[in-house]
Design a protein around this motif. Structure first.
Motif, PDB file in Angstrom:
ATOM      1  N   ASP A   3       0.824  -1.212   0.000  1.00 60.36           N
ATOM      2  CA  ASP A   3       0.000   0.000   0.000  1.00 60.36           C
ATOM      3  C   ASP A   3       0.861   1.266   0.000  1.00 60.36           C
ATOM      4  OD1 ASP A   3      -2.319  -1.601   0.096  1.00 60.36           O
ATOM      5  OD2 ASP A   3      -2.169  -1.737   2.280  1.00 60.36           O
ATOM      6  N   GLY A   4       1.940   1.236  -0.763  1.00 64.45           N
ATOM      7  CA  GLY A   4       2.824   2.393  -0.843  1.00 64.45           C
ATOM      8  C   GLY A   4       3.772   2.529   0.329  1.00 64.45           C
ATOM      9  N   ARG A  71      11.886  -4.600  -6.344  1.00 63.36           N
ATOM     10  CA  ARG A  71      10.600  -4.070  -5.888  1.00 63.36           C
ATOM     11  C   ARG A  71       9.719  -5.290  -5.687  1.00 63.36           C
ATOM     12  NH1 ARG A  71       5.744  -1.723  -8.227  1.00 63.36           N
ATOM     13  NH2 ARG A  71       6.434  -2.434 -10.250  1.00 63.36           N
ATOM     14  N   ARG A  73       6.241  -7.223  -3.358  1.00 62.72           N
ATOM     15  CA  ARG A  73       5.027  -7.097  -2.551  1.00 62.72           C
ATOM     16  C   ARG A  73       5.197  -7.977  -1.316  1.00 62.72           C
ATOM     17  NH1 ARG A  73       1.254  -7.212  -6.353  1.00 62.72           N
ATOM     18  NH2 ARG A  73       1.811  -9.352  -6.788  1.00 62.72           N
ATOM     19  N   TYR A 113      12.514   5.529  -5.149  1.00 68.81           N
ATOM     20  CA  TYR A 113      11.254   4.819  -5.009  1.00 68.81           C
ATOM     21  C   TYR A 113      10.126   5.772  -4.597  1.00 68.81           C
ATOM     22  CZ  TYR A 113       7.837   1.304  -3.759  1.00 68.81           C
ATOM     23  OH  TYR A 113       6.699   0.550  -3.693  1.00 68.81           O
ATOM     24  N   ASP A 116       9.070   7.649  -7.588  1.00 68.07           N
ATOM     25  CA  ASP A 116       8.330   6.784  -8.512  1.00 68.07           C
ATOM     26  C   ASP A 116       6.918   6.488  -8.004  1.00 68.07           C
ATOM     27  OD1 ASP A 116      10.528   6.773 -10.151  1.00 68.07           O
ATOM     28  OD2 ASP A 116      11.188   4.757  -9.580  1.00 68.07           O
ATOM     29  N   LEU A 117       6.748   6.428  -6.698  1.00 64.89           N
ATOM     30  CA  LEU A 117       5.410   6.211  -6.136  1.00 64.89           C
ATOM     31  C   LEU A 117       4.436   7.305  -6.564  1.00 64.89           C
ATOM     32  CD1 LEU A 117       5.868   5.042  -2.426  1.00 64.89           C
ATOM     33  CD2 LEU A 117       4.562   3.884  -4.212  1.00 64.89           C
ATOM     34  N   GLN A 118       4.946   8.517  -6.719  1.00 66.41           N
ATOM     35  CA  GLN A 118       4.091   9.645  -7.086  1.00 66.41           C
ATOM     36  C   GLN A 118       3.487   9.479  -8.479  1.00 66.41           C
ATOM     37  OE1 GLN A 118       6.475  13.158  -6.515  1.00 66.41           O
ATOM     38  NE2 GLN A 118       6.701  12.791  -4.330  1.00 66.41           N
ATOM     39  N   THR A 119       4.191   8.792  -9.363  1.00 68.03           N
ATOM     40  CA  THR A 119       3.710   8.604 -10.736  1.00 68.03           C
ATOM     41  C   THR A 119       3.242   7.175 -11.000  1.00 68.03           C
ATOM     42  OG1 THR A 119       5.926   8.043 -11.509  1.00 68.03           O
ATOM     43  CG2 THR A 119       5.274  10.384 -11.621  1.00 68.03           C
ATOM     44  N   ASP A 120       3.486   6.271 -10.040  1.00 68.24           N
ATOM     45  CA  ASP A 120       3.183   4.850 -10.187  1.00 68.24           C
ATOM     46  C   ASP A 120       3.905   4.241 -11.394  1.00 68.24           C
ATOM     47  OD1 ASP A 120       1.954   2.560  -9.105  1.00 68.24           O
ATOM     48  OD2 ASP A 120       0.360   2.651 -10.599  1.00 68.24           O
ATOM     49  N   TYR A 121       5.079   4.777 -11.686  1.00 65.43           N
ATOM     50  CA  TYR A 121       5.944   4.288 -12.763  1.00 65.43           C
ATOM     51  C   TYR A 121       7.294   3.967 -12.146  1.00 65.43           C
ATOM     52  CZ  TYR A 121       8.754   4.278 -17.034  1.00 65.43           C
ATOM     53  OH  TYR A 121       9.616   3.932 -18.043  1.00 65.43           O
TER      54      TYR A 121
END
Length: 135
Positions: A3-4, A71, A73, A113, A116-121
């Motif tokens: 969840d980020g 990366r 989960r 990271y 990158d979370l801000q753009t989900d890329y």
């Protein structure tokens, strides 16, 4: 990650005792990089992962090291400190203890990271860490 949020371990060993880091370690003979990532995460955080893909390769040539960061989960909710960790927690980007990150290479990959979370890329990157780098 979940969840980020990012799983960090507070080191129970030197160097950088008491500082926070990603689960990481050295390859064992006959072990793949992915197997090492899974093993180190179990050893340090009693956590199991669903590996998504390699995220970054970090060259630290001045100390003859290369880091490969995945990366992944987080699968289990019952993670806890392993033998090399004092504590294990999930951090959102806003709550990462930036002033207590153990190593510049981990600081660098966490910053990448979080961006990158801000753009989900999440592109794969190769990064060179320089002597004295305080990123």
């Amino acid at each position: 990650a979940r969840d980020g949020k990012i799983l960090l371990c507070r080191r129970a060993i030197e160097p950088r005792l008491g500082k926070w880091t990603l689960p990481a370690g050295y390859l064992e003979n006959g072990e793949s990089v992915e197997e090492c990532a899974r093993r180190e995460t179990i050893e340090e955080a009693c956590a199991t992962l669903d590996i998504l893909h390699p995220y970054s390769l970090l060259n630290i040539t001045f100390i003859n090291q290369v880091y490969i960061i995945y990366r992944a989960r987080l699968i289990n909710d019952d993670f806890r400190p392993g033998t090399e960790s004092l504590d294990v927690k999930l951090f959102s980007p806003e709550t990462i203890p930036w002033e207590n990150i153990a190593f510049p290479v981990i600081d660098e990959v966490l910053k990448l990271y979080c961006r990158d979370l801000q753009t989900d890329y999440f592109p794969f990157r190769e990064v060179n860490i320089l002597p004295g780098q305080n990123t």
